[in-house]
Enzyme design. Structure first.
Site, PDB file in Angstrom:
ATOM      1  N   GLU A   1      -1.724  -3.236  12.632  1.00 29.15           N
ATOM      2  CA  GLU A   1      -2.520  -3.808  11.538  1.00 29.15           C
ATOM      3  C   GLU A   1      -3.860  -4.318  12.052  1.00 29.15           C
ATOM      4  O   GLU A   1      -3.915  -5.108  13.004  1.00 29.15           O
ATOM      5  CB  GLU A   1      -1.740  -4.950  10.856  1.00 29.15           C
ATOM      6  CG  GLU A   1      -2.551  -5.609   9.737  1.00 29.15           C
ATOM      7  CD  GLU A   1      -1.758  -6.493   8.800  1.00 29.15           C
ATOM      8  OE1 GLU A   1      -0.517  -6.449   8.810  1.00 29.15           O
ATOM      9  OE2 GLU A   1      -2.408  -7.240   8.044  1.00 29.15           O
TER      10      GLU A   1
ATOM     11  N   SER B   1       4.343  -9.741   2.350  1.00 32.00           N
ATOM     12  CA  SER B   1       3.122  -9.846   1.530  1.00 32.00           C
ATOM     13  C   SER B   1       3.481 -10.171   0.083  1.00 32.00           C
ATOM     14  O   SER B   1       2.619 -10.597  -0.680  1.00 32.00           O
ATOM     15  CB  SER B   1       2.325  -8.545   1.589  1.00 32.00           C
ATOM     16  OG  SER B   1       3.137  -7.436   1.255  1.00 32.00           O
TER      17      SER B   1
ATOM     18  N   ASP C   1      10.856  -6.599   5.584  1.00 29.48           N
ATOM     19  CA  ASP C   1      10.257  -7.553   6.527  1.00 29.48           C
ATOM     20  C   ASP C   1      11.193  -8.721   6.777  1.00 29.48           C
ATOM     21  O   ASP C   1      11.805  -9.258   5.836  1.00 29.48           O
ATOM     22  CB  ASP C   1       8.959  -8.128   5.928  1.00 29.48           C
ATOM     23  CG  ASP C   1       7.703  -7.459   6.462  1.00 29.48           C
ATOM     24  OD1 ASP C   1       7.804  -6.645   7.402  1.00 29.48           O
ATOM     25  OD2 ASP C   1       6.619  -7.767   5.918  1.00 29.48           O
TER      26      ASP C   1
HETATM   27  N1  LIG Z   1      -2.644  -7.850  -0.972  1.00 27.63           N
HETATM   28  C1  LIG Z   1      -2.397  -7.886   0.348  1.00 27.63           C
HETATM   29  N2  LIG Z   1      -2.805  -6.854   1.111  1.00 27.63           N
HETATM   30  C2  LIG Z   1      -2.568  -6.849   2.444  1.00 27.63           C
HETATM   31  O1  LIG Z   1      -2.938  -5.870   3.118  1.00 27.63           O
HETATM   32  C3  LIG Z   1      -1.862  -7.944   3.009  1.00 27.63           C
HETATM   33  C4  LIG Z   1      -1.428  -8.983   2.153  1.00 27.63           C
HETATM   34  N3  LIG Z   1      -1.722  -8.932   0.838  1.00 27.63           N
HETATM   35  N4  LIG Z   1      -0.713 -10.040   2.616  1.00 27.63           N
HETATM   36  C5  LIG Z   1      -0.194  -9.989   3.967  1.00 27.63           C
HETATM   37  C6  LIG Z   1      -1.180  -9.369   4.875  1.00 27.63           C
HETATM   38  C7  LIG Z   1      -2.441 -10.153   5.064  1.00 27.63           C
HETATM   39  N5  LIG Z   1      -3.384  -9.104   5.335  1.00 27.63           N
HETATM   40  C8  LIG Z   1      -4.754  -9.265   5.501  1.00 27.63           C
HETATM   41  C9  LIG Z   1      -5.400 -10.343   4.921  1.00 27.63           C
HETATM   42  C10 LIG Z   1      -6.772 -10.502   5.069  1.00 27.63           C
HETATM   43  C11 LIG Z   1      -7.497  -9.585   5.808  1.00 27.63           C
HETATM   44  C12 LIG Z   1      -8.961  -9.768   5.965  1.00 27.63           C
HETATM   45  O2  LIG Z   1      -9.529 -10.720   5.492  1.00 27.63           O
HETATM   46  N6  LIG Z   1      -9.627  -8.817   6.624  1.00 27.63           N
HETATM   47  C13 LIG Z   1     -11.078  -8.790   6.767  1.00 27.63           C
HETATM   48  C14 LIG Z   1     -11.447  -8.630   8.221  1.00 27.63           C
HETATM   49  C15 LIG Z   1     -11.361  -9.895   9.008  1.00 27.63           C
HETATM   50  C16 LIG Z   1     -12.117  -9.755  10.338  1.00 27.63           C
HETATM   51  O3  LIG Z   1     -13.270  -9.277  10.293  1.00 27.63           O
HETATM   52  O4  LIG Z   1     -11.553 -10.089  11.401  1.00 27.63           O
HETATM   53  C17 LIG Z   1     -11.614  -7.556   6.015  1.00 27.63           C
HETATM   54  O5  LIG Z   1     -12.796  -7.541   5.702  1.00 27.63           O
HETATM   55  O6  LIG Z   1     -10.836  -6.620   5.777  1.00 27.63           O
HETATM   56  C18 LIG Z   1      -6.843  -8.509   6.383  1.00 27.63           C
HETATM   57  C19 LIG Z   1      -5.483  -8.358   6.236  1.00 27.63           C
HETATM   58  C20 LIG Z   1      -2.752  -7.814   5.250  1.00 27.63           C
HETATM   59  N7  LIG Z   1      -1.619  -8.058   4.383  1.00 27.63           N
HETATM   60  C1  LIG Z   2       0.907  -5.110   5.282  1.00 29.03           C
HETATM   61  C2  LIG Z   2       2.296  -4.700   5.681  1.00 29.03           C
HETATM   62  C3  LIG Z   2       2.318  -3.960   6.969  1.00 29.03           C
HETATM   63  C4  LIG Z   2       3.216  -5.887   5.703  1.00 29.03           C
HETATM   64  O1  LIG Z   2       3.715  -6.335   6.706  1.00 29.03           O
HETATM   65  C5  LIG Z   2       3.509  -6.523   4.417  1.00 29.03           C
HETATM   66  O2  LIG Z   2       3.200  -5.955   3.357  1.00 29.03           O
HETATM   67  O3  LIG Z   2       4.078  -7.623   4.445  1.00 29.03           O
HETATM   68 MG   LIG Z   3       4.579  -8.265   6.401  1.00 26.77          MG
END
Ligand SMILES: Nc1nc(=O)c2c([nH]1)NC[C@@H]1CN(c3ccc(C(=O)N[C@@H](CCC(=O)O)C(=O)O)cc3)CN21
Ligand SMILES: CC(C)C(=O)C(=O)O
Ligand SMILES: [Mg+2]
Length: 275
Positions: free
Chosen positions: A183, A46, A84
């Site tokens: 996740e 991330s 990672d």
């Molecule tokens: N700042 C940040 N936080 C994170 O948790 C994170 C990162 N970056 N980068 C790598 C991944 C990407 N992640 C993500 C990115 C987007 C969503 C997202 O848009 N989630 C929507 C739900 C989507 C759905 O309904 O299927 C949400 O509303 O949370 C979730 C995890 C988690 N990780």
């Molecule tokens: C969100 C966590 C689990 C991760 O893989 C990351 O920070 O890259």
């Molecule tokens: Mg990761």
């Protein structure tokens, strides 16, 4: 403060004590995390998004991970340090995967590696574990599959992905992973998986019944607003405090109130006569 190890993870699963994990990418922040009592640090890929400003994690390299991981390892002496494996560093063959995992340990000074996937990476996990490198698995929403998924999507909401998650969870446990990140998995499903597994589950958007939790530190400190996933709680508002600090500095320089006498060095000013 006690030093955390993979045994801490094993014992937590047995005693029911919750595990804590936070991302971290640099020395100064690692020193702060070290004082907090948090069990483990994840040098997450991330960092491609939070530190480097990419839209996904796919451009992160092994060199990037080594660079950040070694900085974190210099600052954090108590948490278990997990790094990672970035995109394409464990999908081109067993030998590449073990060598790349090894570099995160020997050059990145991590204690363990994390990689994304379930049944499809079973043999890779086994080979890395056989090389005496502890592996944390990561299933559910696996961000390196963003293009394969067609976006960052919650996993385990239909029959096919529920079945896939059960198969993946079993596969990574059998392969020898010491823990698994879940996740963006519905809470009820994460609870079932947690009950089924003998290794601890670390949830991010996977409900309260996981054995532990992980968050991206900029998210939980209110320092990142490109997007705020539903699973984030802001435990502090450091972003606002930083902007205020930058503003105060800007104003103070502009109006001449900084620096003051206290910030100056002195000399024998006779040395400046006839200069
Ligand atoms: N700042 C940040 N936080 C994170 O948790 C994170 C990162 N970056 N980068 C790598 C991944 C990407 N992640 C993500 C990115 C987007 C969503 C997202 O848009 N989630 C929507 C739900 C989507 C759905 O309904 O299927 C949400 O509303 O949370 C979730 C995890 C988690 N990780
Ligand atoms: C969100 C966590 C689990 C991760 O893989 C990351 O920070 O890259
Ligand atoms: Mg990761």
């Amino acid at each position: 403060m006690k030093k955390a190890t993979v045994r801490t993870f094993k014992e937590a699963k047995e005693t029911g004590e919750k595990l804590t994990m936070i991302t971290c990418y640099d020395y100064s922040t690692a020193k702060l995390v070290d004082k907090s009592g948090i069990d483990s640090i994840l040098i997450g890929d991330s960092l491609g998004m939070t530190m480097l400003g990419y839209e996904d994690t796919l451009s992160v390299t092994l060199e990037d991970m080594i660079h950040h991981s070694s900085a974190v390892a210099r600052g954090a002496k108590h948490p278990l340090i997990i790094c990672d494996m970035p995109f394409l560093t464990y999908s081109t063959g067993i030998r590449d995967s073990v060598m790349n995992a090894g570099r995160l340990i020997s050059e990145g000074h991590a204690h363990a590696v994390k990689l994304e996937g379930g049944t499809e990476v079973k043999d890779v996990i086994k080979a890395i574990v056989d090389a005496k490198i502890p592996v944390c698995a990561h299933i559910g929403l696996t961000p390196q599959s963003v293009n394969a998924f067609g976006g960052f999507r919650v996993q385990g909401k239909d029959e096919a992905t529920v079945a896939k998650l059960f198969a993946d969870a079993k596969a990574v446990e059998e392969a020898g992973a010491f823990a698994v990140v879940l996740e963006c998995v519905p809470a009820a499903l994460a609870k079932k998986l947690t009950e089924m597994l003998s290794i601890p589950t670390i949830g991010i958007g996977a409900g309260v019944d996981c054995d532990g939790q992980v968050l991206v530190y900029q998210d939980m400190l209110g320092m990142f607003d490109d997007f705020v996933p539903k699973f984030v709680h802001q435990f502090a508002h450091i972003g606002e405090a930083m902007v205020q600090g930058f503003k105060d500095y800007n104003d103070a320089v502009k109006d001449g109130s900084f620096p003051t006498k206290e910030h100056e060095f002195t000399m024998d000013e006779r040395l400046l006569e006839d200069k």
